[in-house]
Design an enzyme around this catalytic site. Sequence first.
Site, PDB file in Angstrom:
ATOM      1  N   HIS A 191       0.814  -1.215   0.000  1.00  0.00           N
ATOM      2  CA  HIS A 191       0.000   0.000   0.000  1.00  0.00           C
ATOM      3  C   HIS A 191       0.849   1.266   0.000  1.00  0.00           C
ATOM      4  O   HIS A 191       0.406   2.313  -0.464  1.00  0.00           O
ATOM      5  CB  HIS A 191      -0.994  -0.034   1.168  1.00  0.00           C
ATOM      6  CG  HIS A 191      -2.170  -0.896   0.862  1.00  0.00           C
ATOM      7  ND1 HIS A 191      -2.174  -2.241   1.144  1.00  0.00           N
ATOM      8  CD2 HIS A 191      -3.340  -0.625   0.224  1.00  0.00           C
ATOM      9  CE1 HIS A 191      -3.314  -2.754   0.714  1.00  0.00           C
ATOM     10  NE2 HIS A 191      -4.028  -1.821   0.159  1.00  0.00           N
ATOM     11  N   ARG A 298     -11.244   3.470  -2.998  1.00  0.00           N
ATOM     12  CA  ARG A 298     -10.908   2.686  -1.801  1.00  0.00           C
ATOM     13  C   ARG A 298     -11.476   3.387  -0.570  1.00  0.00           C
ATOM     14  O   ARG A 298     -10.913   4.375  -0.105  1.00  0.00           O
ATOM     15  CB  ARG A 298      -9.392   2.567  -1.651  1.00  0.00           C
ATOM     16  CG  ARG A 298      -8.666   1.961  -2.841  1.00  0.00           C
ATOM     17  CD  ARG A 298      -7.186   1.838  -2.517  1.00  0.00           C
ATOM     18  NE  ARG A 298      -6.399   1.441  -3.663  1.00  0.00           N
ATOM     19  CZ  ARG A 298      -5.758   2.283  -4.466  1.00  0.00           C
ATOM     20  NH1 ARG A 298      -5.817   3.587  -4.227  1.00  0.00           N
ATOM     21  NH2 ARG A 298      -5.062   1.846  -5.483  1.00  0.00           N
ATOM     22  N   ARG A 334     -15.770   0.751  -3.809  1.00  0.00           N
ATOM     23  CA  ARG A 334     -15.551  -0.564  -3.201  1.00  0.00           C
ATOM     24  C   ARG A 334     -15.947  -0.507  -1.728  1.00  0.00           C
ATOM     25  O   ARG A 334     -15.539   0.406  -1.008  1.00  0.00           O
ATOM     26  CB  ARG A 334     -14.081  -0.969  -3.322  1.00  0.00           C
ATOM     27  CG  ARG A 334     -13.776  -2.348  -2.729  1.00  0.00           C
ATOM     28  CD  ARG A 334     -12.337  -2.742  -2.960  1.00  0.00           C
ATOM     29  NE  ARG A 334     -11.393  -1.949  -2.183  1.00  0.00           N
ATOM     30  CZ  ARG A 334     -10.061  -2.043  -2.283  1.00  0.00           C
ATOM     31  NH1 ARG A 334      -9.542  -2.889  -3.149  1.00  0.00           N
ATOM     32  NH2 ARG A 334      -9.278  -1.291  -1.547  1.00  0.00           N
ATOM     33  N   GLU A 433     -10.387 -11.332  -7.246  1.00  0.00           N
ATOM     34  CA  GLU A 433      -9.023 -11.337  -6.724  1.00  0.00           C
ATOM     35  C   GLU A 433      -8.664 -12.656  -6.055  1.00  0.00           C
ATOM     36  O   GLU A 433      -7.565 -12.798  -5.513  1.00  0.00           O
ATOM     37  CB  GLU A 433      -8.841 -10.172  -5.746  1.00  0.00           C
ATOM     38  CG  GLU A 433      -9.930 -10.052  -4.712  1.00  0.00           C
ATOM     39  CD  GLU A 433      -9.893  -8.730  -3.950  1.00  0.00           C
ATOM     40  OE1 GLU A 433      -8.814  -8.109  -3.866  1.00  0.00           O
ATOM     41  OE2 GLU A 433     -10.944  -8.324  -3.435  1.00  0.00           O
ATOM     42  N   ASN A 456      -3.502  -7.404  -7.888  1.00  0.00           N
ATOM     43  CA  ASN A 456      -2.542  -7.437  -6.776  1.00  0.00           C
ATOM     44  C   ASN A 456      -2.724  -8.695  -5.939  1.00  0.00           C
ATOM     45  O   ASN A 456      -1.775  -9.420  -5.647  1.00  0.00           O
ATOM     46  CB  ASN A 456      -2.699  -6.204  -5.886  1.00  0.00           C
ATOM     47  CG  ASN A 456      -2.540  -4.910  -6.668  1.00  0.00           C
ATOM     48  OD1 ASN A 456      -2.113  -4.922  -7.808  1.00  0.00           O
ATOM     49  ND2 ASN A 456      -2.893  -3.808  -6.052  1.00  0.00           N
ATOM     50  N   ASP A 457      -3.969  -8.945  -5.520  1.00  0.00           N
ATOM     51  CA  ASP A 457      -4.237 -10.144  -4.724  1.00  0.00           C
ATOM     52  C   ASP A 457      -4.382 -11.386  -5.591  1.00  0.00           C
ATOM     53  O   ASP A 457      -4.011 -12.487  -5.175  1.00  0.00           O
ATOM     54  CB  ASP A 457      -5.493  -9.947  -3.871  1.00  0.00           C
ATOM     55  CG  ASP A 457      -5.193  -9.232  -2.565  1.00  0.00           C
ATOM     56  OD1 ASP A 457      -4.026  -9.258  -2.138  1.00  0.00           O
ATOM     57  OD2 ASP A 457      -6.109  -8.643  -1.971  1.00  0.00           O
ATOM     58  N   ARG A 467       2.778 -10.705  -1.658  1.00  0.00           N
ATOM     59  CA  ARG A 467       3.158  -9.501  -2.399  1.00  0.00           C
ATOM     60  C   ARG A 467       3.845  -8.464  -1.521  1.00  0.00           C
ATOM     61  O   ARG A 467       4.362  -7.474  -2.032  1.00  0.00           O
ATOM     62  CB  ARG A 467       1.923  -8.883  -3.076  1.00  0.00           C
ATOM     63  CG  ARG A 467       0.828  -8.362  -2.152  1.00  0.00           C
ATOM     64  CD  ARG A 467      -0.366  -7.942  -3.001  1.00  0.00           C
ATOM     65  NE  ARG A 467      -1.517  -7.480  -2.246  1.00  0.00           N
ATOM     66  CZ  ARG A 467      -1.822  -6.213  -2.056  1.00  0.00           C
ATOM     67  NH1 ARG A 467      -1.042  -5.268  -2.546  1.00  0.00           N
ATOM     68  NH2 ARG A 467      -2.898  -5.873  -1.382  1.00  0.00           N
ATOM     69  N   CYS A 504      -8.684  -3.091 -11.844  1.00  0.00           N
ATOM     70  CA  CYS A 504      -8.250  -2.003 -10.969  1.00  0.00           C
ATOM     71  C   CYS A 504      -6.952  -2.326 -10.254  1.00  0.00           C
ATOM     72  O   CYS A 504      -6.494  -1.567  -9.407  1.00  0.00           O
ATOM     73  CB  CYS A 504      -9.339  -1.671  -9.946  1.00  0.00           C
ATOM     74  SG  CYS A 504      -9.837  -3.063  -8.914  1.00  0.00           S
TER      75      CYS A 504
END
Length: 582
Positions: A191, A298, A334, A433, A456-457, A467, A504
């Site tokens: 992040h 987010r 989200r 994800e 990402n996930d 990650r 995204c």
Amino acid sequence: MEYNGIAGSGGIAIGRVYLYHKEEMVIDENPFSDEKLLALEEEKLKKALDLSAGQIDCIIKKTVVEFSEEEAAIFEAHRLILEDPELIDGIKERILRGGISASNAANQVIQSYVELFSDMEDEYMRERAADVRDVGNRLIRNILGMTEQDITKLDSDVILAAHDLTPSDTAMMDKRHVKGFITNIGGRTSHTAIMARSLDIPAVLGLCSITERIQSGDMVVVDGDDGKVVVNPDEKALLFYQEKMEQRNRMKSELKKTAKLPSVTLDGRHVEIAANIGCPEEAGPVLDFGGEGIGLYRTEFLYMDRDCFPDEEEQFEAYRSVAEKMGEKPVIIRTLDIGGDKKLSYLPVLEEMNPFMGLRAIRLCFQMREMFKTQLKAILRAGCFGNVRIMYPMISGVDEVIEANRILEEAKGELREAGTPYKDNIMRGVMIEIPSAAVTADLIIEEVDFFSIGTNDLCQYTLAADRMNEKISYLYQPFHPAVLRLIQNVIHESHRAGKFTGMCGEMAGDPAAALLLIGMGLDELSMSPSAIPAIKKLVRGISLKEAENVARHALTLASASQIREYCEEKAGITEKAQDQKD
């Protein structure tokens, strides 16, 4: 001295180091019996009170000049708390009668005040608990003689160096003066990196022990393109990076001139280019960079740096402001995605062996149904002011989607009963994800209106590669054939049902990946705002047929490295391709 790390966010930053470390408060809980020692503790309290008052006065003056008197009023309230006779007398009494240290006495009294405010019914009074805690921590740190570090208000431009930066740190720092990040840990999809890209700040992460090798005030170069940090560069190196920074800025300026042109391929295929944001203030830059919507809002940052959940009205105002600013452009909100490395101080959860696969996101929302419903009602109300859509994170299968939609209908019913306007036909989507969701996309798409792929996930769960762990970052490969096959299945099943799929995840902002994804049929790419101009230029410079040919061949290749190299060459971003163009 040069150090190599992970390129977290592109760009060049040159400046002085601000070494940021969070020293834990160690409170002496041993009892005192010697009256002389107790007198010394009382004297410590007096000096700490005076020092704290002086610090707050400085903050007030600075806030009036740089912001407004309204902002300064927050710290005026802090001054009043610090001067409260009951609070001061309570601490003194515990020192002298209880025979304990000043830090222990202050901590006990402050904690009792925090609990008192937190239990009040009035929402405004409950929120004052955060002010009391802030003032209390300042006082205790001064009693202990700790040097306070406050990155919310900085006096000059700096390169922020830390072991790690939490989402809260990056959300609350003084964004005007932080020009670059360097950290000991973290990867490209941490992040810290995501926030850096969102803010268009160069960052190099995973530098292991960089904070032990530098000092505050050192001159450093942060090369976020190549993942390098140069400490105290000589004149030749400094000149090289200054020229590289100027060249990059000129290129960005040229790209921005055409950023608002439509993102349409040479043969007429429109690909929506949207942005990921974390707060309402970031919506403005999306439009400046030519974004065609918000592909990911987010919402978790609205829940951070506070002592209680935001209520429906506060959330509604935040979502409404973004919806109004974006007009008819889509805004995908989200729902709360807390867990993993994103935690709330006021939401104690049991320690988990593997928090990234534990109680987080939609799973947590199901356990806190009223909290979830409050957020859904705020989003539904904001839907009356723009093209708002809802997206559920961390979905593993169709049952979770059905349950989330059931709670959404309950939220609608409560708004309807209260006579509160809301958007009834709001579009619903899920983040893909988790591999199980990608594999069962044909079942899930029947319950929603769209998909958005969170690479990402999806990458870390598919490849079993954390990650956040820089030691195995070589395993984290978005171009891995397994990841691409899952993405291909998700796109295929959504199109078969007449619906759309966006992305995204950070992969969407990579030009080589964008070329491949467009060829695979992806409908929307959402990324950090600053990445939009380059991706839009790529879209306008290719034909859909060309992109499809790239995707068709790439999916026959056996390894992630082969696929990436091929796509980079076709996107014209490798040295070899550039030489051919020249």
